[in-house]
Design a protein around this motif. Structure first.
Motif, PDB file in Angstrom:
ATOM      1  N   HIS A   1       0.839  -1.206   0.000  1.00  0.00           N
ATOM      2  CA  HIS A   1       0.000   0.000   0.000  1.00  0.00           C
ATOM      3  C   HIS A   1       0.874   1.256   0.000  1.00  0.00           C
ATOM      4  O   HIS A   1       0.608   2.214  -0.741  1.00  0.00           O
ATOM      5  CB  HIS A   1      -0.894  -0.036   1.237  1.00  0.00           C
ATOM      6  CG  HIS A   1      -2.076   0.867   1.196  1.00  0.00           C
ATOM      7  ND1 HIS A   1      -2.954   0.925   0.125  1.00  0.00           N
ATOM      8  CD2 HIS A   1      -2.562   1.772   2.113  1.00  0.00           C
ATOM      9  CE1 HIS A   1      -3.916   1.799   0.386  1.00  0.00           C
ATOM     10  NE2 HIS A   1      -3.686   2.335   1.578  1.00  0.00           N
TER      11      HIS A   1
ATOM     12  N   LYS B   1       1.293   4.096  -3.047  1.00  0.00           N
ATOM     13  CA  LYS B   1       1.042   5.513  -2.808  1.00  0.00           C
ATOM     14  C   LYS B   1       2.231   6.371  -3.243  1.00  0.00           C
ATOM     15  O   LYS B   1       2.056   7.523  -3.657  1.00  0.00           O
ATOM     16  CB  LYS B   1       0.740   5.752  -1.326  1.00  0.00           C
ATOM     17  CG  LYS B   1      -0.650   5.295  -0.896  1.00  0.00           C
ATOM     18  CD  LYS B   1      -0.927   5.673   0.558  1.00  0.00           C
ATOM     19  CE  LYS B   1      -2.351   5.339   0.958  1.00  0.00           C
ATOM     20  NZ  LYS B   1      -2.675   5.756   2.346  1.00  0.00           N
TER      21      LYS B   1
ATOM     22  N   LEU C   1       5.813  10.298   2.100  1.00  0.00           N
ATOM     23  CA  LEU C   1       4.748   9.653   2.875  1.00  0.00           C
ATOM     24  C   LEU C   1       5.189   9.554   4.324  1.00  0.00           C
ATOM     25  O   LEU C   1       6.256   9.017   4.624  1.00  0.00           O
ATOM     26  CB  LEU C   1       4.415   8.272   2.314  1.00  0.00           C
ATOM     27  CG  LEU C   1       3.257   7.513   2.975  1.00  0.00           C
ATOM     28  CD1 LEU C   1       2.549   6.612   1.949  1.00  0.00           C
ATOM     29  CD2 LEU C   1       3.703   6.663   4.162  1.00  0.00           C
TER      30      LEU C   1
ATOM     31  N   ASP D   1      -2.952  13.126  -0.132  1.00  0.00           N
ATOM     32  CA  ASP D   1      -3.771  12.026   0.370  1.00  0.00           C
ATOM     33  C   ASP D   1      -3.619  11.933   1.888  1.00  0.00           C
ATOM     34  O   ASP D   1      -2.501  11.996   2.400  1.00  0.00           O
ATOM     35  CB  ASP D   1      -3.325  10.705  -0.276  1.00  0.00           C
ATOM     36  CG  ASP D   1      -4.230   9.547   0.075  1.00  0.00           C
ATOM     37  OD1 ASP D   1      -3.991   8.911   1.118  1.00  0.00           O
ATOM     38  OD2 ASP D   1      -5.177   9.255  -0.678  1.00  0.00           O
TER      39      ASP D   1
ATOM     40  N   VAL E   1       0.320  11.591   2.322  1.00  0.00           N
ATOM     41  CA  VAL E   1       1.184  11.704   1.145  1.00  0.00           C
ATOM     42  C   VAL E   1       1.201  13.160   0.696  1.00  0.00           C
ATOM     43  O   VAL E   1       0.147  13.813   0.640  1.00  0.00           O
ATOM     44  CB  VAL E   1       0.678  10.811  -0.009  1.00  0.00           C
ATOM     45  CG1 VAL E   1       1.611  10.926  -1.223  1.00  0.00           C
ATOM     46  CG2 VAL E   1       0.566   9.359   0.439  1.00  0.00           C
TER      47      VAL E   1
ATOM     48  N   ARG F   1      -6.606   8.100  -7.736  1.00  0.00           N
ATOM     49  CA  ARG F   1      -6.003   7.068  -6.891  1.00  0.00           C
ATOM     50  C   ARG F   1      -6.335   5.670  -7.405  1.00  0.00           C
ATOM     51  O   ARG F   1      -6.054   4.682  -6.733  1.00  0.00           O
ATOM     52  CB  ARG F   1      -6.528   7.182  -5.460  1.00  0.00           C
ATOM     53  CG  ARG F   1      -6.398   8.551  -4.835  1.00  0.00           C
ATOM     54  CD  ARG F   1      -7.092   8.585  -3.487  1.00  0.00           C
ATOM     55  NE  ARG F   1      -7.110   9.922  -2.904  1.00  0.00           N
ATOM     56  CZ  ARG F   1      -7.753  10.223  -1.792  1.00  0.00           C
ATOM     57  NH1 ARG F   1      -8.421   9.313  -1.142  1.00  0.00           N
ATOM     58  NH2 ARG F   1      -7.721  11.452  -1.315  1.00  0.00           N
TER      59      ARG F   1
ATOM     60  N   ILE G   1      -3.952   2.693  -7.256  1.00  0.00           N
ATOM     61  CA  ILE G   1      -3.590   2.124  -5.956  1.00  0.00           C
ATOM     62  C   ILE G   1      -4.434   0.897  -5.637  1.00  0.00           C
ATOM     63  O   ILE G   1      -3.994  -0.024  -4.946  1.00  0.00           O
ATOM     64  CB  ILE G   1      -3.759   3.190  -4.846  1.00  0.00           C
ATOM     65  CG1 ILE G   1      -2.769   4.341  -5.067  1.00  0.00           C
ATOM     66  CG2 ILE G   1      -3.549   2.580  -3.464  1.00  0.00           C
ATOM     67  CD1 ILE G   1      -2.945   5.475  -4.074  1.00  0.00           C
TER      68      ILE G   1
END
Length: 440
Positions: free
Chosen positions: A199, A203, A309, A354, A414, A427, A430
């Motif tokens: 994940h 991202k 991130l 995000d 992010v 997105r 993702i």
């Protein structure tokens, strides 16, 4: 408690056992009470329960006398072994509850995480009516310094307990001591931790040959995952010797060491520019007084089109860490509120792309850790002692409760340079296919 005291208590318990650091031994002396409680002690218990919001708890005193809650039915029983335990608890339950439980002077009948959740929820409502003197008496204290030298000692206190200890209850895939990602609730701990790593990589939009810098790499699992599955070149910083020894050995074993440089140094000394900046579970240890410095570090470390991130425990509003956790388990810890978190982005003129809250994912992660910890509690007791084992049981249970009750959050944010226009339109990429591996 200082380290020399911890060493003496360990050696006294077993002279032939190899020394293990930071065995908690608190300055609490048990008292065998052979008298009935005084009327003012019964009053103190009743007053304590009212100030705590009348949770569904009964007290069993040292002579087995029961004091029921004023309203509703009790779901849990707290057993106090002696009068001093009561006075210690009343003086500051934020600190004393964990101390007394670890010392065995407070026993719990009922599920410990459920008890802690009930207490957190009750206290959260009740404290709005507390007088100022009570708020001051039961206050949490400011976290210890997270300067360069202090940060090393803080990390040593918690993370250098020995890799063998953490291997008893963390996942067997990549030794992740941070929130997992449960795409579906039936995932194993191993699947969910690998899903978290995937994940994060998605991202960051990783591609082969990209360069990544990681601030605070734990046992190095994310760096290995990025190198193994994305062909990224990773510079991972950490100041825990125990963790780095494990990380380097694993990288060599998996033949990934040509792609990974595990650096034993403070994150503040990161140099160079990278396609991605990532930090998983370190921001809680940075200290909000260092957030501007971290922001400036990320700004100079991130290439013009790069993504950053940060993954961190947080709060809905600014609050100090629980006194017992900060003093006994996580020195220097401060989970930031979402506004404090965003100050990092504001200071560096970053654009936030995000924000995801994985609070309930962390509650499930901790539940899996607690199951494994309890399965191995005899081994933990042999490695350290019963006091240590009970302290960590309380720590895990209290953490489960805090995430369930909403006292703690888990933010994954992010962001990128404000002038960066090389951004994905959505997105969708993702979530194209599941992040979790099918088998583990």
């Amino acid at each position: 408690m200082n380290q020399s005291t911890a060493r003496k208590s360990t050696d006294a318990r077993d002279d032939n056992q190899e020394h293990k650091p930071h065995v908690l031994r608190l300055p609490l002396e048990d008292e065998q009470a052979d008298r009935a409680p005084h009327s003012y002690e019964r009053w103190l218990v009743a007053k304590l329960m009212r100030m705590a919001g009348s949770p569904p708890v009964r007290f069993q005193l040292w002579n087995d006398e029961l004091i029921e809650p004023a309203t509703g039915q009790a779901r849990f029983t707290l057993r106090l072994s002696d009068p001093k335990a009561l006075f210690t608890l009343v003086t500051n339950p934020n600190l004393a509850f964990g101390d007394l439980y670890a010392a065995g002077r407070l026993q719990v009948d009922g599920d410990l995480p459920e008890l802690m959740e009930a207490l957190y929820r009750a206290v959260h409502k009740a404290r709005q009516q507390w007088p100022k003197w009570l708020e001051a008496l039961w206050r949490n204290h400011n976290p210890r310094s997270t300067g360069v030298s202090e940060a090393k000692e803080n990390i040593h206190h918690h993370y250098d307990l020995g890799n063998e200890f953490y291997q008893l209850w963390l996942d067997q895939a990549e030794m992740q001591y941070t929130c997992a990602y449960y795409e579906t609730p039936d995932l194993t701990l191993e699947q969910a931790q690998l899903a978290k790593l995937e994940h994060v990589c998605r991202k960051l939009r990783l591609k082969p040959g990209m360069t990544v810098v990681e601030a605070g790499c734990g046992w190095g699992g994310l760096a290995r995952y990025m190198a193994r599955n994305y062909g990224a070149k990773v510079h991972a910083y950490n100041i825990s010797k125990e963790q780095l020894a494990y990380a380097r050995e694993e990288a060599r074993r998996q033949q990934l060491d040509h792609l990974i440089d595990y650096v034993e140094d403070d994150y503040r000394n990161i140099s160079g520019q990278y396609d991605a900046f990532v930090s998983i579970g370190m921001l809680e240890h940075v200290g909000k007084e260092n957030f501007n410095g971290l922001s400036e570090l990320i700004r100079r470390s991130l290439k013009p089109g790069g993504l950053a991130l940060l993954h961190s425990i947080g709060r809905n509003r600014p609050m100090l860490m629980n006194a017992w956790i900060e003093k006994r388990i996580f020195p220097g810890a401060y989970p930031p509120s979402i506004s404090e978190f965003m100050s990092i982005c504001e200071h560096g003129d970053f654009s936030v792309l995000d924000v995801e809250n994985l609070r309930l994912h962390y509650a499930q992660t901790l539940s899996h850790w607690m199951e494994r910890f309890k399965d191995n509690i005899d081994k933990v007791t042999d490695m350290y002692d019963e006091h240590f084992a009970r302290a960590w049981e309380m720590y895990l249970a209290g953490s489960i409760a805090a995430f369930r009750a909403g006292s703690l959050q888990l933010f994954q944010v992010v962001f990128t340079h404000g002038e960066n226009n090389e951004l994905p339109q959505s997105r969708q990429d993702i979530y194209t296919f599941p992040a979790a591996p099918e088998a583990w």
